[in-house]
Design a protein around this motif. Structure first.
Motif, PDB file in Angstrom:
ATOM      1  N   ILE A 250      71.699  86.961  69.874  1.00 28.12           N
ATOM      2  CA  ILE A 250      72.272  85.733  69.293  1.00 28.12           C
ATOM      3  C   ILE A 250      71.238  84.608  69.326  1.00 28.12           C
ATOM      4  O   ILE A 250      71.065  83.873  68.347  1.00 28.12           O
ATOM      5  CB  ILE A 250      73.552  85.335  70.037  1.00 28.12           C
ATOM      6  CG1 ILE A 250      74.636  86.411  69.859  1.00 28.12           C
ATOM      7  CG2 ILE A 250      74.085  83.992  69.535  1.00 28.12           C
ATOM      8  CD1 ILE A 250      75.857  86.229  70.736  1.00 28.12           C
ATOM      9  N   ARG A 251      70.534  84.476  70.445  1.00 26.17           N
ATOM     10  CA  ARG A 251      69.514  83.427  70.560  1.00 26.17           C
ATOM     11  C   ARG A 251      68.400  83.645  69.542  1.00 26.17           C
ATOM     12  O   ARG A 251      67.920  82.699  68.897  1.00 26.17           O
ATOM     13  CB  ARG A 251      68.956  83.411  71.979  1.00 26.17           C
ATOM     14  CG  ARG A 251      67.976  82.309  72.312  1.00 26.17           C
ATOM     15  CD  ARG A 251      68.569  80.923  72.216  1.00 26.17           C
ATOM     16  NE  ARG A 251      68.102  80.245  71.035  1.00 26.17           N
ATOM     17  CZ  ARG A 251      68.509  79.040  70.660  1.00 26.17           C
ATOM     18  NH1 ARG A 251      69.397  78.368  71.393  1.00 26.17           N
ATOM     19  NH2 ARG A 251      68.053  78.479  69.571  1.00 26.17           N
ATOM     20  N   SER A 252      67.985  84.900  69.352  1.00 27.62           N
ATOM     21  CA  SER A 252      66.952  85.210  68.372  1.00 27.62           C
ATOM     22  C   SER A 252      67.403  84.849  66.962  1.00 27.62           C
ATOM     23  O   SER A 252      66.634  84.282  66.157  1.00 27.62           O
ATOM     24  CB  SER A 252      66.589  86.686  68.446  1.00 27.62           C
ATOM     25  OG  SER A 252      65.667  87.047  67.448  1.00 27.62           O
ATOM     26  N   ARG A 253      68.653  85.167  66.655  1.00 22.41           N
ATOM     27  CA  ARG A 253      69.168  84.823  65.323  1.00 22.41           C
ATOM     28  C   ARG A 253      69.214  83.313  65.125  1.00 22.41           C
ATOM     29  O   ARG A 253      68.913  82.808  64.039  1.00 22.41           O
ATOM     30  CB  ARG A 253      70.569  85.419  65.133  1.00 22.41           C
ATOM     31  CG  ARG A 253      70.574  86.927  65.036  1.00 22.41           C
ATOM     32  CD  ARG A 253      71.929  87.448  64.613  1.00 22.41           C
ATOM     33  NE  ARG A 253      72.003  88.904  64.649  1.00 22.41           N
ATOM     34  CZ  ARG A 253      72.943  89.616  64.052  1.00 22.41           C
ATOM     35  NH1 ARG A 253      73.919  89.000  63.360  1.00 22.41           N
ATOM     36  NH2 ARG A 253      72.959  90.936  64.130  1.00 22.41           N
ATOM     37  N   LYS A 254      69.603  82.593  66.170  1.00 21.93           N
ATOM     38  CA  LYS A 254      69.648  81.131  66.057  1.00 21.93           C
ATOM     39  C   LYS A 254      68.242  80.565  65.853  1.00 21.93           C
ATOM     40  O   LYS A 254      68.054  79.620  65.068  1.00 21.93           O
ATOM     41  CB  LYS A 254      70.283  80.519  67.311  1.00 21.93           C
ATOM     42  CG  LYS A 254      70.362  78.989  67.290  1.00 21.93           C
ATOM     43  CD  LYS A 254      71.284  78.496  66.181  1.00 21.93           C
ATOM     44  CE  LYS A 254      71.664  77.030  66.325  1.00 21.93           C
ATOM     45  NZ  LYS A 254      70.527  76.104  66.117  1.00 21.93           N
ATOM     46  N   ASP A 255      67.258  81.117  66.553  1.00 17.73           N
ATOM     47  CA  ASP A 255      65.880  80.633  66.405  1.00 17.73           C
ATOM     48  C   ASP A 255      65.388  80.773  64.975  1.00 17.73           C
ATOM     49  O   ASP A 255      64.522  80.012  64.539  1.00 17.73           O
ATOM     50  CB  ASP A 255      64.932  81.410  67.326  1.00 17.73           C
ATOM     51  CG  ASP A 255      65.184  81.087  68.804  1.00 17.73           C
ATOM     52  OD1 ASP A 255      65.845  80.067  69.098  1.00 17.73           O
ATOM     53  OD2 ASP A 255      64.717  81.871  69.654  1.00 17.73           O
ATOM     54  N   ASN A 256      65.924  81.744  64.247  1.00 20.57           N
ATOM     55  CA  ASN A 256      65.474  82.006  62.881  1.00 20.57           C
ATOM     56  C   ASN A 256      66.498  81.568  61.819  1.00 20.57           C
ATOM     57  O   ASN A 256      66.372  81.923  60.650  1.00 20.57           O
ATOM     58  CB  ASN A 256      65.187  83.499  62.719  1.00 20.57           C
ATOM     59  CG  ASN A 256      64.030  83.944  63.594  1.00 20.57           C
ATOM     60  OD1 ASN A 256      62.896  83.567  63.351  1.00 20.57           O
ATOM     61  ND2 ASN A 256      64.316  84.728  64.621  1.00 20.57           N
ATOM     62  N   PHE A 257      67.482  80.810  62.243  1.00 21.38           N
ATOM     63  CA  PHE A 257      68.578  80.407  61.345  1.00 21.38           C
ATOM     64  C   PHE A 257      68.115  79.295  60.406  1.00 21.38           C
ATOM     65  O   PHE A 257      67.510  78.323  60.819  1.00 21.38           O
ATOM     66  CB  PHE A 257      69.772  79.924  62.185  1.00 21.38           C
ATOM     67  CG  PHE A 257      70.975  79.514  61.368  1.00 21.38           C
ATOM     68  CD1 PHE A 257      71.668  80.441  60.611  1.00 21.38           C
ATOM     69  CD2 PHE A 257      71.389  78.185  61.355  1.00 21.38           C
ATOM     70  CE1 PHE A 257      72.793  80.059  59.868  1.00 21.38           C
ATOM     71  CE2 PHE A 257      72.505  77.808  60.617  1.00 21.38           C
ATOM     72  CZ  PHE A 257      73.191  78.738  59.882  1.00 21.38           C
TER      73      PHE A 257
END
Length: 257
Positions: A250-257
């Protein structure tokens, strides 16, 4: 019976928050984080308040930049993490996880919430049902992992999640609207999240802050607190993954959102 502390949410810089705590009985005032001098001094002057204590959550400039000027103007004492002391303004009191100290007559419990930075702390005031989390647990989000690991941040969030659900969460930035847009990509069918996102849009349209929030709201809607739930794991195709792995995704997806 002691009156509860008055807590003021104070916008600073472009999207930061500082918080003023005031004891009407004693006339004393404390500050959590000092993003800048000007806005904080103006609010204190407007209210006719001094400043007795400054609590610092972590070393980033947008949380400490006003400390030295405010200390010089008011003579405030400064509290911060022992682990962060080498990169914080000079501390009068260094604290670590599990320490307790007095703030305007209220007991403060110190929590190590490393992740965004190593040495980041949160301040929990049980008598006020309040926790000051800065860039650890945020409204519908959590801080980017500049120094810590996903495992560290997940463990930190578990400490905060274990506090009473009625606890008010005072976090450090007005990121909630963009956090909501991201959260919906993780849980599009979460009705509580949809309702909260609409309320956030209305608040921002009217220029109102979305901070603070309640811990119950975060438990119901914040994807970073919900990485251990089956419905979130299933939505990510990670049904059998460890909780910290799901959080990291989830954190990785947010970083690339």
């Amino acid at each position: 019976m002691t009156m509860p502390l008055e807590i003021i949410t104070l916008p600073c810089l472009s999207d930061n928050y500082a918080f003023l705590l005031h004891n009407d009985d004693t006339g004393q005032t404390a500050l959590v984080d000092a993003p800048e001098e000007a806005a904080i001094k103006a609010e204190l002057d407007k209210r006719g308040w001094g400043l007795d204590l400054i609590l610092l959550t972590h070393h980033h400039w947008d949380h400490v930049d006003g400390v030295d000027a405010l200390r010089a103007a008011f003579g405030a004492k400064v509290v911060g993490a022992s682990a962060d002391a080498h990169r914080l303004p000079d501390l009068d009191l260094s604290v670590s996880e599990g320490d307790r100290f007095d703030c305007l007559g209220a007991e403060v419990e110190v929590l190590d919430v490393s992740g965004h930075t190593v040495g980041h702390i949160a301040f929990h005031l049980p008598s006020e049902n309040a926790v000051f989390t800065a860039d650890s647990l945020m409204a519908l989000g959590c801080g980017r992992l500049f120094e810590g690991t996903p495992g560290q941040m997940w463990a930190s969030l578990q400490k905060l999640k274990a506090l009473p659900s009625e606890t008010t969460v005072y976090s450090g930035h007005e990121y909630t609207q963009s956090n909501a847009r991201f959260a919906i990509t993780i849980e599009p069918d979460n009705k509580a999240l949809r309702l909260r996102a609409n309320a956030i849009d209305n608040a921002r349209a009217e220029g109102r802050p979305t901070v603070p929030s309640t811990l119950q709201e975060e438990k119901d809607t914040n994807p970073f607190l919900r990485a251990d739930l089956a419905e979130v794991k299933n939505a990510l195709g990670m049904a059998h993954a460890q909780d910290a792995e799901v959080f990291a995704e989830i954190r990785s997806r947010k970083d690339n959102f």
